[in-house]
Design a protein around this motif. Structure first.
Motif, mmCIF file in Angstrom:
data_model
loop_
_atom_site.group_PDB
_atom_site.id
_atom_site.type_symbol
_atom_site.label_atom_id
_atom_site.label_comp_id
_atom_site.label_asym_id
_atom_site.label_seq_id
_atom_site.Cartn_x
_atom_site.Cartn_y
_atom_site.Cartn_z
ATOM 1 N N SER A 197 24.503 37.654 37.275
ATOM 2 C CA SER A 197 23.978 38.451 36.165
ATOM 3 C C SER A 197 23.842 37.594 34.911
ATOM 4 C CB SER A 197 24.842 39.687 35.908
ATOM 5 O OG SER A 197 26.085 39.330 35.363
ATOM 6 N N LEU A 198 24.732 36.633 34.732
ATOM 7 C CA LEU A 198 24.628 35.721 33.598
ATOM 8 C C LEU A 198 23.417 34.794 33.742
ATOM 9 C CD1 LEU A 198 28.392 34.789 33.186
ATOM 10 C CD2 LEU A 198 27.020 36.225 31.667
ATOM 11 N N GLU A 199 23.014 34.541 34.974
ATOM 12 C CA GLU A 199 21.841 33.713 35.251
ATOM 13 C C GLU A 199 20.563 34.547 35.401
ATOM 14 O OE1 GLU A 199 22.269 30.949 38.497
ATOM 15 O OE2 GLU A 199 23.144 29.542 37.069
ATOM 16 N N TYR A 200 20.677 35.832 35.199
ATOM 17 C CA TYR A 200 19.551 36.756 35.345
ATOM 18 C C TYR A 200 18.943 36.699 36.741
ATOM 19 C CZ TYR A 200 20.134 36.798 30.336
ATOM 20 O OH TYR A 200 20.680 36.900 29.094
ATOM 21 N N SER A 201 19.785 36.575 37.748
ATOM 22 C CA SER A 201 19.298 36.571 39.126
ATOM 23 C C SER A 201 20.149 37.469 40.026
ATOM 24 C CB SER A 201 19.245 35.141 39.675
ATOM 25 O OG SER A 201 20.529 34.555 39.684
ATOM 26 N N GLU A 202 20.712 38.514 39.432
ATOM 27 C CA GLU A 202 21.575 39.402 40.210
ATOM 28 C C GLU A 202 20.812 40.221 41.238
ATOM 29 O OE1 GLU A 202 20.562 41.628 36.453
ATOM 30 O OE2 GLU A 202 21.247 39.619 36.870
ATOM 31 N N GLU A 203 19.463 40.198 41.188
ATOM 32 C CA GLU A 203 18.686 40.908 42.202
ATOM 33 C C GLU A 203 18.952 40.329 43.595
ATOM 34 O OE1 GLU A 203 16.203 37.478 40.905
ATOM 35 O OE2 GLU A 203 17.259 39.038 39.810
ATOM 36 N N ASN A 204 19.318 39.052 43.662
ATOM 37 C CA ASN A 204 19.593 38.437 44.959
ATOM 38 C C ASN A 204 20.806 39.069 45.644
ATOM 39 O OD1 ASN A 204 17.452 36.542 44.846
ATOM 40 N ND2 ASN A 204 18.658 35.295 43.464
ATOM 41 N N PRO A 225 10.459 46.150 41.024
ATOM 42 C CA PRO A 225 11.275 46.056 39.806
ATOM 43 C C PRO A 225 12.326 44.947 39.854
ATOM 44 C CG PRO A 225 11.443 48.257 40.777
ATOM 45 C CD PRO A 225 10.536 47.459 41.649
ATOM 46 N N ARG A 226 12.874 44.702 41.040
ATOM 47 C CA ARG A 226 13.877 43.638 41.189
ATOM 48 C C ARG A 226 13.449 42.698 42.320
ATOM 49 N NH1 ARG A 226 19.774 46.051 41.072
ATOM 50 N NH2 ARG A 226 19.075 47.411 42.735
ATOM 51 N N GLU A 227 12.234 42.229 42.220
ATOM 52 C CA GLU A 227 11.633 41.410 43.265
ATOM 53 C C GLU A 227 12.448 40.145 43.524
ATOM 54 O OE1 GLU A 227 7.308 39.342 44.235
ATOM 55 O OE2 GLU A 227 7.578 40.506 42.405
ATOM 56 N N CYS A 278 14.328 55.310 57.620
ATOM 57 C CA CYS A 278 12.993 55.182 57.037
ATOM 58 C C CYS A 278 13.038 55.239 55.507
ATOM 59 C CB CYS A 278 12.076 56.263 57.598
ATOM 60 S SG CYS A 278 10.348 55.978 57.198
ATOM 61 N N SER A 279 13.754 56.212 54.965
ATOM 62 C CA SER A 279 13.800 56.340 53.498
ATOM 63 C C SER A 279 14.561 55.178 52.859
ATOM 64 C CB SER A 279 14.397 57.686 53.082
ATOM 65 O OG SER A 279 15.731 57.795 53.500
ATOM 66 N N LYS A 280 15.646 54.741 53.493
ATOM 67 C CA LYS A 280 16.397 53.604 52.964
ATOM 68 C C LYS A 280 15.563 52.323 53.035
ATOM 69 C CE LYS A 280 21.336 54.337 53.279
ATOM 70 N NZ LYS A 280 22.578 53.826 53.885
ATOM 71 N N ALA A 281 14.853 52.143 54.135
ATOM 72 C CA ALA A 281 14.006 50.961 54.298
ATOM 73 C C ALA A 281 12.916 50.942 53.231
ATOM 74 C CB ALA A 281 13.391 50.922 55.689
ATOM 75 N N ARG A 282 12.289 52.070 53.018
ATOM 76 C CA ARG A 282 11.220 52.171 52.017
ATOM 77 C C ARG A 282 11.771 51.843 50.632
ATOM 78 N NH1 ARG A 282 6.504 51.342 52.173
ATOM 79 N NH2 ARG A 282 6.470 52.382 54.162
ATOM 80 N N LYS A 283 12.953 52.359 50.318
ATOM 81 C CA LYS A 283 13.558 52.105 49.005
ATOM 82 C C LYS A 283 13.846 50.612 48.810
ATOM 83 C CE LYS A 283 17.249 53.482 45.934
ATOM 84 N NZ LYS A 283 18.448 54.254 45.704
ATOM 85 N N ILE A 284 14.407 49.972 49.819
ATOM 86 C CA ILE A 284 14.692 48.536 49.731
ATOM 87 C C ILE A 284 13.394 47.749 49.576
ATOM 88 C CG2 ILE A 284 15.508 46.521 51.039
ATOM 89 C CD1 ILE A 284 17.730 48.358 52.171
ATOM 90 N N TYR A 285 12.400 48.088 50.383
ATOM 91 C CA TYR A 285 11.129 47.375 50.313
ATOM 92 C C TYR A 285 10.492 47.513 48.928
ATOM 93 C CZ TYR A 285 6.513 45.643 51.351
ATOM 94 O OH TYR A 285 5.350 44.916 51.310
ATOM 95 N N GLU A 286 10.451 48.718 48.425
ATOM 96 C CA GLU A 286 9.806 48.963 47.132
ATOM 97 C C GLU A 286 10.594 48.374 45.964
ATOM 98 O OE1 GLU A 286 9.155 53.199 47.018
ATOM 99 O OE2 GLU A 286 7.471 53.067 48.415
ATOM 100 N N GLU A 287 11.887 48.328 46.085
ATOM 101 C CA GLU A 287 12.713 47.819 44.988
ATOM 102 C C GLU A 287 12.811 46.300 44.946
ATOM 103 O OE1 GLU A 287 17.092 48.570 42.992
ATOM 104 O OE2 GLU A 287 16.432 49.809 44.667
ATOM 105 N N PHE A 288 12.770 45.659 46.131
ATOM 106 C CA PHE A 288 13.047 44.229 46.177
ATOM 107 C C PHE A 288 11.947 43.340 46.769
ATOM 108 C CE2 PHE A 288 17.281 46.261 46.449
ATOM 109 C CZ PHE A 288 17.896 45.682 45.358
#
Length: 170
Positions: A72-79, A115-117, A99-109
């Motif tokens: 988070s200090l390196e601004y890479s906490e999305e990893n 948003p947190r690519e 299916c819903s969890k997979a879609r959420k992970i795909y869309e978020e990351f």
């Protein structure tokens, strides 16, 4: 609360906030003492932490929280958020939720402009998208292993030189 840490457990979030805010070994030592650990146990835990591999770091709650704080200090906490979301996904018991969890992970990351690519190559993104057609527990394995390798080879060596790590091992 930091939006990028929302997938972590409340306990880990509290711990990460504590480490980030205070950055002191005093809190770690104080917390261990209030939990009833002896000095001998503290010394053993210290030696263990000094010898953690990247795998060990992620397997221990304290190490995972410290590494999350560092990212988070390196601004890479999305990893780490992606890695943990994949772990949670792989432990999904209900096939109706896949299916819903997979879609959420795909869309978020994973998808473009997420948003947190996370930093994945085009081929891995394409494979992940193809896997979304019929999600299985292993549909993010390739993407997760790429991010794991990225963290292990790029972020982890910097973490070992960081103040966060130094506070963890003292």
């Amino acid at each position: 609360m930091c939006r990028s840490l929302e997938h972590l457990s409340n306990t880990c979030l509290e711990r990460a906030k504590e480490l980030k805010a205070r950055f002191g070994s005093f809190l770690l030592k104080q917390e261990l003492n209030t939990m009833g650990h002896s000095q001998k146990t503290d010394k053993l835990m210290l030696e263990d932490r000094q010898n953690w591999s990247f795998h060990d770091l992620l397997a221990h709650k304290e190490g995972q929280c410290a590494f999350t704080t560092f990212l988070s200090l390196e601004y890479s906490e999305e990893n780490i958020a992606f890695y943990l979301a994949c772990e949670d996904y792989r432990n999904t018991k209900s096939s109706s939720k896949l299916c819903s969890k997979a879609r959420k992970i795909y869309e978020e990351f994973i998808c473009s402009d997420a948003p947190r690519e996370v930093n994945l190559d085009h081929e891995t993104r394409a494979i992940s998208l193809k896997n979304m057609e019929q999600p299985t527990l292993s549909c993010f394995n390739l993407a997760q292993s790429k991010i794991y390798s990225l963290m292990e080879k790029d972020c982890y060596p910097r973490f070992l030189k960081s103040a966060v790590y130094q506070e963890l091992i003292t």
